[in-house]
Design a protein around this motif. Structure first.
Motif, PDB file in Angstrom:
ATOM      1  N   ALA A   1     -15.681 -13.271   2.735  1.00 46.42           N
ATOM      2  CA  ALA A   1     -15.062 -12.213   3.712  1.00 46.42           C
ATOM      3  C   ALA A   1     -13.612 -12.329   4.087  1.00 46.42           C
ATOM      4  CB  ALA A   1     -15.635 -12.216   5.614  1.00 46.42           C
ATOM      5  N   SER A   2     -12.789 -11.484   3.820  1.00 42.55           N
ATOM      6  CA  SER A   2     -11.333 -11.150   3.345  1.00 42.55           C
ATOM      7  C   SER A   2     -10.725 -11.205   5.188  1.00 42.55           C
ATOM      8  CB  SER A   2     -10.862  -9.927   2.864  1.00 42.55           C
ATOM      9  OG  SER A   2     -11.023 -10.062   1.612  1.00 42.55           O
ATOM     10  N   ASN A   3      -9.822 -12.027   5.228  1.00 42.89           N
ATOM     11  CA  ASN A   3      -9.141 -11.959   6.805  1.00 42.89           C
ATOM     12  C   ASN A   3      -7.746 -11.515   6.462  1.00 42.89           C
ATOM     13  OD1 ASN A   3      -7.603 -14.181   5.613  1.00 42.89           O
ATOM     14  ND2 ASN A   3      -8.415 -15.932   7.488  1.00 42.89           N
TER      15      ASN A   3
ATOM     16  N   LEU B   1      -2.083  -3.666  -1.379  1.00 41.09           N
ATOM     17  CA  LEU B   1      -2.228  -4.574  -2.572  1.00 41.09           C
ATOM     18  C   LEU B   1      -3.261  -5.217  -2.891  1.00 41.09           C
ATOM     19  CD1 LEU B   1       1.942  -5.611  -1.739  1.00 41.09           C
ATOM     20  CD2 LEU B   1       0.562  -3.821  -3.491  1.00 41.09           C
ATOM     21  N   GLY B   2      -3.921  -5.951  -1.314  1.00 40.55           N
ATOM     22  CA  GLY B   2      -5.170  -6.618  -1.528  1.00 40.55           C
ATOM     23  C   GLY B   2      -5.317  -7.053  -0.083  1.00 40.55           C
ATOM     24  N   THR B   3      -7.417  -7.297  -0.424  1.00 39.58           N
ATOM     25  CA  THR B   3      -7.307  -7.606   0.805  1.00 39.58           C
ATOM     26  C   THR B   3      -8.141  -9.197   0.422  1.00 39.58           C
ATOM     27  OG1 THR B   3      -9.240  -6.355   0.642  1.00 39.58           O
ATOM     28  CG2 THR B   3      -7.963  -5.899   2.409  1.00 39.58           C
ATOM     29  N   PHE B   4      -7.467  -9.834   1.530  1.00 37.27           N
ATOM     30  CA  PHE B   4      -8.375 -11.518   1.146  1.00 37.27           C
ATOM     31  C   PHE B   4      -8.498 -12.982   1.555  1.00 37.27           C
ATOM     32  CE2 PHE B   4      -3.644 -11.439   0.369  1.00 37.27           C
ATOM     33  CZ  PHE B   4      -3.441 -12.607   0.993  1.00 37.27           C
TER      34      PHE B   4
ATOM     35  N   GLY C   1      -4.379  -4.716  16.836  1.00 43.90           N
ATOM     36  CA  GLY C   1      -4.514  -6.247  16.590  1.00 43.90           C
ATOM     37  C   GLY C   1      -4.325  -6.374  15.337  1.00 43.90           C
ATOM     38  N   LEU C   2      -4.200  -6.036  14.533  1.00 43.62           N
ATOM     39  CA  LEU C   2      -2.877  -6.487  13.055  1.00 43.62           C
ATOM     40  C   LEU C   2      -1.851  -7.474  12.811  1.00 43.62           C
ATOM     41  CD1 LEU C   2      -3.947  -3.319  11.459  1.00 43.62           C
ATOM     42  CD2 LEU C   2      -5.371  -5.485  11.042  1.00 43.62           C
ATOM     43  N   ASN C   3      -1.972  -9.102  13.043  1.00 47.81           N
ATOM     44  CA  ASN C   3      -1.392  -9.654  13.912  1.00 47.81           C
ATOM     45  C   ASN C   3      -0.090  -9.928  12.274  1.00 47.81           C
ATOM     46  OD1 ASN C   3       0.194 -11.588  15.066  1.00 47.81           O
ATOM     47  ND2 ASN C   3      -0.209 -13.516  13.397  1.00 47.81           N
ATOM     48  N   MET C   4       1.062  -9.692  11.832  1.00 46.78           N
ATOM     49  CA  MET C   4       1.439  -9.066  11.450  1.00 46.78           C
ATOM     50  C   MET C   4       2.361 -11.102  11.262  1.00 46.78           C
ATOM     51  SD  MET C   4       5.100  -6.940  10.263  1.00 46.78           S
ATOM     52  CE  MET C   4       6.463  -8.103  11.994  1.00 46.78           C
TER      53      MET C   4
ATOM     54  N   PHE D   1       7.186  -4.829   2.272  1.00 50.88           N
ATOM     55  CA  PHE D   1       6.360  -5.993   1.674  1.00 50.88           C
ATOM     56  C   PHE D   1       5.481  -5.976   2.900  1.00 50.88           C
ATOM     57  CE2 PHE D   1       4.041 -10.581   0.826  1.00 50.88           C
ATOM     58  CZ  PHE D   1       3.800 -10.108   0.317  1.00 50.88           C
ATOM     59  N   VAL D   2       4.750  -6.407   3.588  1.00 47.80           N
ATOM     60  CA  VAL D   2       3.496  -7.325   4.728  1.00 47.80           C
ATOM     61  C   VAL D   2       2.394  -7.385   4.934  1.00 47.80           C
ATOM     62  CG1 VAL D   2       3.322  -6.162   6.894  1.00 47.80           C
ATOM     63  CG2 VAL D   2       5.189  -5.278   5.981  1.00 47.80           C
ATOM     64  N   GLU D   3       1.775  -8.258   5.163  1.00 42.20           N
ATOM     65  CA  GLU D   3       1.391  -9.651   5.093  1.00 42.20           C
ATOM     66  C   GLU D   3       0.577  -9.437   6.962  1.00 42.20           C
ATOM     67  OE1 GLU D   3       1.077 -12.297   1.307  1.00 42.20           O
ATOM     68  OE2 GLU D   3       0.911 -13.029   3.901  1.00 42.20           O
ATOM     69  N   VAL D   4      -0.352  -9.293   7.087  1.00 41.14           N
ATOM     70  CA  VAL D   4      -1.424  -9.481   8.073  1.00 41.14           C
ATOM     71  C   VAL D   4      -2.191 -10.120   8.255  1.00 41.14           C
ATOM     72  CG1 VAL D   4      -0.181  -7.000   9.090  1.00 41.14           C
ATOM     73  CG2 VAL D   4      -2.309  -6.471   8.180  1.00 41.14           C
ATOM     74  N   GLU D   5      -3.006  -9.933   9.627  1.00 39.56           N
ATOM     75  CA  GLU D   5      -3.969 -11.081   9.165  1.00 39.56           C
ATOM     76  C   GLU D   5      -4.663  -9.156  10.313  1.00 39.56           C
ATOM     77  OE1 GLU D   5      -3.276 -15.351  10.527  1.00 39.56           O
ATOM     78  OE2 GLU D   5      -3.286 -14.080  12.233  1.00 39.56           O
ATOM     79  N   MET D   6      -6.469  -9.520   9.596  1.00 34.63           N
ATOM     80  CA  MET D   6      -7.488  -9.014  10.049  1.00 34.63           C
ATOM     81  C   MET D   6      -8.590  -9.965  10.500  1.00 34.63           C
ATOM     82  SD  MET D   6      -7.989  -6.911   7.014  1.00 34.63           S
ATOM     83  CE  MET D   6      -8.599  -8.247   5.873  1.00 34.63           C
ATOM     84  N   LYS D   7      -8.644  -9.206  11.866  1.00 35.13           N
ATOM     85  CA  LYS D   7     -10.174  -9.400  12.402  1.00 35.13           C
ATOM     86  C   LYS D   7     -11.489  -9.044  12.361  1.00 35.13           C
ATOM     87  CE  LYS D   7      -8.431 -10.394  16.930  1.00 35.13           C
ATOM     88  NZ  LYS D   7      -7.853  -9.964  18.419  1.00 35.13           N
TER      89      LYS D   7
END
Length: 636
Positions: free
Chosen positions: A552-554, A629-632, A580-583, A601-607
């Motif tokens: 599962a992508s997070n 750009l992608g989820t992984f 709740g998307l932690n940058m 350009f941003v990366e976020v942690e998903m629950k």
């Protein structure tokens, strides 16, 4: 004895050598190594080695000094990778085996299988036959338990392993399981070892409670002499005078055994400690010692368990342990087994590994043996081929055009920061998506032509970052050597090999030395050992799901721009915070052709990935351009 065959020996001569040995009572095993093909000849027979040396196609005969022959590192220098279903144990992998001590009922094993699979386990364990100290204790469900275990493994995509306790059960059990387990009490049950060995199936062999390492390896020899070469050793603690824990975990056995045998060795911290709170720290100790995997007992209601409840982790505790192991893996040069992988030492045969195009090809920037190739070898299956590319853009083009299936590209280094060129290129290829990431520890080595001494070196070549990251070593050990920037670390090794000049040295990773057959004069010369590089795995959108199907992508990577007005960026970031998307990362990049305008350009942690998809609509309303750009799955 080890019979080393001449390179280029024809099949007829090879078969004659085999027949010669077999006719004299030897069990003959053919082993193909990196350089030579050898025949291992073991048994009770005695023969003058000179008789074998005179046979056509024989280069030399070497006696094996250890009492265990087939398991000996003398017979096979390379690590054995044991395949259990679609999971591989050994090399640079850390494979997690988890499940209850005993399979108690169908609902129990199904629930636990679901939770450990979701957390990161790749093999399901569960006892169907339980050898217990007391005859009045729960002895397992027998064949009924095997059926439940098989059903759970099939449903959640995991091979299964369980303990066999009687030779008469071997034939029946092999229809239900993927790997036999020989428990500590049966390590020297030689009739059982013979029967299990004859199946040719993978076997997990636990160390006996009072067994020496040699006795343990001799038990492995019984299995191998009777037909299987797929043996995994398991350190589970030994009996000593200490009673604070159930057993005494012998972590020192891990590196000792790895020097003596080519077989992979894992650890069982559950039986070693017998205490739930001690399982996780000792599991990490086993990984730090070099174990290729862990066998951990997990139960959904350990307080009600029919066997070994006090040492069984709750599912939530196992999930945290997996995250901790994942964080530790790069420190010891390993990666968590989630899909088939390859070991770095196999980066040697150009004809077998390098190609130009195809579905089974992975592109990277650099030359063979580069750190980017090492990231590939820790991510993909053994049969993948690689395509070295001259530039990052060439690598993007290769996967965008369909010439290769995937590309692996560095995105960030803990010391050097973000690789901005690759951030910019991500925005230029709308058909590509990020499907995964890999993290490796960058270990720099001083690499030279064979026979070179430190005093011979006049110039040191490497990528500018490699030179900078090894500055203290160079100033102390080679203060008079000229530092020469080179386009690529692995390329610098290839260059000094071509020159054959012993006054030249290169700084690069161990795979570059292995691929070019060069000598490592000094290991780990980087100034800061906390040097890690994170890589993105890219594919075309239509190929993304096949890579991401097993987890599962997070994490999500997004690229967007906002209007040039006060508070526009804040409004976007507030949406991320409110949902709740932690940058994790924020970079601003100039937009080509639009001076003084920027994208972010941003990366976020998903629950939850579905919740993230719902948030995208709100983000698009506050941006002038927006792209996922992608989820992984995060690698750290």
């Amino acid at each position: 004895m080890i019979v080393v065959l001449k390179q280029g020996i024809d099949l007829q001569d090879k078969n004659k050598v085999k027949s010669f040995l077999s006719d004299r009572g030897f069990l003959v095993k053919e082993i193909k190594g990196e350089q030579d093909t050898v025949l291992g000849a073991v048994g009770m027979a005695h023969i003058d080695p000179r008789e074998v040396e005179l046979l056509p196609g024989v280069a030399s005969v070497v006696p094996i000094s250890k009492p265990y022959k087939l398991a000996s590192r003398e017979l096979k220098a390379e690590d054995t990778i044991v395949k259990v279903g679609n999971v591989k144990i050994g090399g640079n992998r850390v494979a997690l085996i988890a499940g209850p001590c005993a399979c108690e009922c169908r609902s129990q094993i199904m629930e636990i299988a679901a939770s450990v699979r979701e957390a990161g386990a790749v093999i399901l364990r569960g006892g169907a036959f339980k050898p217990r100290t007391s005859p009045y204790s729960f002895q397992g469900l027998g064949e009924e338990g095997l059926k439940y275990l098989r059903e759970a493994g099939d449903k959640y995509g995991m091979p299964v392993t369980t303990e066999v306790v009687s030779p008469r059960d071997v034939e029946m059990m092999k229809n239900y399981i993927d790997m036999f387990q020989i428990g500590a009490r049966n390590m020297q049950n030689f009739e059982l070892l013979k029967e299990v060995g004859k199946t040719g199936m993978p076997v997990l062999l636990k160390r006996g409670m009072s067994a020496t390492i040699e006795e343990w390896l001799m038990a492995a020899e019984y299995l191998m002499a009777n037909g299987t070469d797929q043996v995994v050793l398991c350190e589970r603690g030994i009996r000593t005078f200490e009673r604070a824990t159930r057993n005494t975990l012998d972590c020192s056995a891990i590196p000792v055994v790895q020097k003596l045998t080519h077989l992979p060795v894992i650890g069982d911290p559950s039986h070693a400690t017998g205490i739930r709170d001690m399982v996780s720290p000792m599991a990490l100790a086993l990984v730090a010692a070099g174990a290729s995997g862990l066998m951990v007992e997990v139960h959904n209601h350990p307080e009600k368990a029919l066997s070994d409840g006090p040492q069984s982790l709750y599912p939530s505790q196992f999930e945290k342990l997996v995250r901790d192991v994942q964080a530790l893996c790069p420190v010891v040069g390993k990666s968590l087994e989630t899909s088939p992988r390859i070991i770095p030492s196999s980066i040697t045969d150009e004809s077998a590994c390098e190609t130009t195009q195809g579905d089974n090809v992975i592109a990277f920037q650099g030359e063979r043996g580069a750190f980017s190739e090492l990231a590939i070898r820790r991510t993909f299956d053994e049969d993948v081929k690689v395509l070295p590319c001259k530039s990052f853009k060439d690598t993007f083009d290769a996967v965008n055009s369909g010439k290769v299936r995937y590309a692996v590209l560095p995105i960030e280094n803990t010391l050097g920061g973000t690789i901005l060129e690759n951030i910019d290129l991500l925005g230029c290829y709308p058909a590509l998506t990020v499907v995964g990431e890999q993290q490796i520890r960058v270990i720099h080595n001083l690499i030279v032509n064979p026979g070179t001494q430190l005093s011979d070196i006049k110039k040191v070549l490497s990528h500018p970052q490699g030179l900078a990251q090894c500055r203290e070593f160079l100033e102390k050990e080679l203060p008079n050597a000229e530092q020469v920037p080179f386009f690529d670390t692995a390329g610098s090794v290839s260059y000094i090999k071509q020159t054959g000049d012993k006054s030249l040295a290169a700084i690069a990773g161990a795979p570059a030395a292995a691929y070019n057959k060069m000598e490592i004069l000094r290991e780990g010369i980087e100034t800061n050992p906390k040097n890690y590089t994170r890589f993105y795995i890219l594919s075309r959108e239509e190929n993304s799901e096949e890579f991401k199907s097993c987890f599962a992508s997070n994490v999500a990577s997004i690229l967007f721009s906002v209007s040039n007005e006060s508070g526009s960026l804040f409004k976007v970031l507030k949406i991320l915070s409110d949902h709740g998307l932690n940058m994790k990362k924020l970079e601003s990049r100039p937009i080509p052709g639009k001076p003084w305008e920027y994208s972010f350009f941003v990366e976020v942690e998903m629950k939850d990935e579905e919740e993230f998809k719902n948030t995208i609509k709100l983000l698009k309303e506050k941006t002038t351009s927006f792209r996922v750009l992608g989820t992984f799955k995060s690698a750290h």
